[in-house]
Design a protein around this motif. Structure first.
Motif, PDB file in Angstrom:
ATOM      1  N   LEU A   1       0.832  -1.133   0.132  1.00  0.00           N
ATOM      2  CA  LEU A   1      -0.009  -0.042   0.168  1.00  0.00           C
ATOM      3  C   LEU A   1       0.950   1.377  -0.018  1.00  0.00           C
ATOM      4  O   LEU A   1       0.506   2.285  -0.699  1.00  0.00           O
ATOM      5  CB  LEU A   1      -0.676  -0.012   1.240  1.00  0.00           C
ATOM      6  N   VAL A   2       1.952   1.395   0.962  1.00  0.00           N
ATOM      7  CA  VAL A   2       2.596   2.316   0.854  1.00  0.00           C
ATOM      8  C   VAL A   2       3.608   2.611  -0.329  1.00  0.00           C
ATOM      9  O   VAL A   2       3.774   3.788  -0.805  1.00  0.00           O
ATOM     10  CB  VAL A   2       3.856   2.435   2.070  1.00  0.00           C
ATOM     11  N   ALA A   3       3.926   1.620  -1.317  1.00  0.00           N
ATOM     12  CA  ALA A   3       4.570   1.658  -2.397  1.00  0.00           C
ATOM     13  C   ALA A   3       3.428   2.282  -3.481  1.00  0.00           C
ATOM     14  O   ALA A   3       4.173   3.199  -4.325  1.00  0.00           O
ATOM     15  CB  ALA A   3       4.873   0.358  -2.974  1.00  0.00           C
ATOM     16  N   LEU A   4       2.381   1.944  -3.359  1.00  0.00           N
ATOM     17  CA  LEU A   4       1.346   2.764  -4.083  1.00  0.00           C
ATOM     18  C   LEU A   4       1.214   4.386  -4.123  1.00  0.00           C
ATOM     19  O   LEU A   4       0.758   5.053  -4.821  1.00  0.00           O
ATOM     20  CB  LEU A   4      -0.001   2.027  -4.330  1.00  0.00           C
ATOM     21  N   LEU A   5       1.589   4.572  -2.837  1.00  0.00           N
ATOM     22  CA  LEU A   5       1.613   6.077  -2.420  1.00  0.00           C
ATOM     23  C   LEU A   5       2.958   6.590  -2.685  1.00  0.00           C
ATOM     24  O   LEU A   5       3.082   7.978  -2.592  1.00  0.00           O
ATOM     25  CB  LEU A   5       1.395   5.925  -1.082  1.00  0.00           C
TER      26      LEU A   5
END
Length: 335
Positions: free
Chosen positions: A259-263
């Motif tokens: 999820l943080v990679a997508l951000l």
């Protein structure tokens, strides 16, 4: 409000650049009209795992303006970047470091000029007085604690699919929808702070109808898509074979990283514990009283306060509140 041990050495020969404040550790930030102080090793930073950065705001035209006083001091006592921050000229005119005894003597002289009993004050009075002034100004205790650098996930998912324990980990029956509150009621029976199951820890997660992030709606959708028995793990997912299996530590951590990679953030800086840290930071940033944050996260101590990373606005607000309190009490016509 900082410890004397970080401001000045015990003697002129005991100065340590990694521990005591140097000239280069105090930087004037013109656009903020403030001083930026950086400490690398303190009583609560013995392993130098981070830097403690605070701001001291100025107040142009006020009787006590830390920025103006700093600039005057530096101009009168020029020194190299790695030299001690606090220095004075001895009888021979040579600059030497201010020490514990010198700081204490200075404090006693000042309070004597105010008509107070010098025997009741020492260098630590600056730390105590700073905290008292900050709290008296109405500043939230958390911010005072940050400025002075005071220090005072295992229940959600198991370590592996075979390590699920109903008495410890969250089960389906432990999460109940309460329609009249439009909220979820969570019950935990054994936690890090409830090792003897002496009570149940009950918290509520409120929903927000129509909002992009509505925990109640998301939970209901999740349960509908993943039906399970009341005693089954609360958090489950379908494996490649379509069979439901418990979400584990590693699975939760992987999900957070994705999820943080997508951000656009660095996944290596985040894990499952980031949810706990982020929750504490979000609650405190919202203005929620620290006590309620502590209750919701079931912290026994105040260690959760270390999770909160102050923004620049908050850092400046701390110093400004303290300075305002001092200037309001400054004698009329005082210099």
């Amino acid at each position: 409000m900082l410890r004397r041990s970080n401001l000045v050495p015990g003697s002129s020969v005991l100065f340590e650049g990694r521990k005591h404040l140097r000239r280069c550790d105090v930087v004037f930030v013109p656009e903020l009209y403030a001083l930026r102080l950086t400490l690398r090793e303190t009583k609560t930073l013995q392993f130098r795992e981070r830097e403690h950065v605070i701001f001291v705001t100025g107040s142009k035209g006020a009787p006590l303006d830390p920025v103006r006083l700093y600039q005057d001091y530096v101009a009168a006592h020029p020194a190299a970047p790695a030299d001690p921050f606090f220095m004075f000229r001895g009888a021979d005119g040579v600059l030497q470091p201010l020490t514990f005894d010198g700081l204490a003597s200075g404090v006693k002289e000042l309070v004597a000029l105010l008509g107070l009993d010098p025997s009741q004050y020492a260098s630590h009075s600056l730390r105590r007085g700073g905290a008292s002034g900050a709290l008296a100004s109405g500043l939230a205790p958390f911010f005072t604690r940050f400025q002075g650098d005071w220090k005072s996930e295992s229940n959600l998912v198991p370590g592996s699919s075979v390590l699920f324990e109903g008495r410890k980990h969250l089960r389906r029956c432990d999460v109940v929808f309460v329609p009249e509150l439009y909220a979820l009621r969570l019950t935990l029976r054994e936690t890090k702070t409830l090792q003897f199951r002496e009570r149940e820890h009950v918290i509520f997660v409120t929903g927000s109808k129509g909002a992009p992030l509505d925990p109640v709606r998301l939970y209901q959708d999740y349960v509908a898509a993943h039906p399970a028995a009341p005693a089954d793990p609360c958090f489950m997912f379908r494996g490649a074979d379509g069979v439901l299996q418990p979400l584990t530590f590693d699975g939760l951590a992987s999900g957070v990283k994705e999820l943080v990679a997508l951000l656009g953030l660095d996944p290596s800086q985040y894990a499952s514990h980031s949810l706990r840290r982020g929750g504490a930071s979000g609650a405190l940033a919202s203005g929620l009283a620290p006590f309620f944050t502590r209750f919701q996260g079931d912290w026994k101590s105040e260690c959760y306060l270390r999770y909160y990373t102050l923004g620049l606005r908050d850092m400046l607000r701390i110093s400004a509140a303290m300075l305002s309190q001092v200037n309001r009490a400054w004698p009329a016509g005082g210099s």
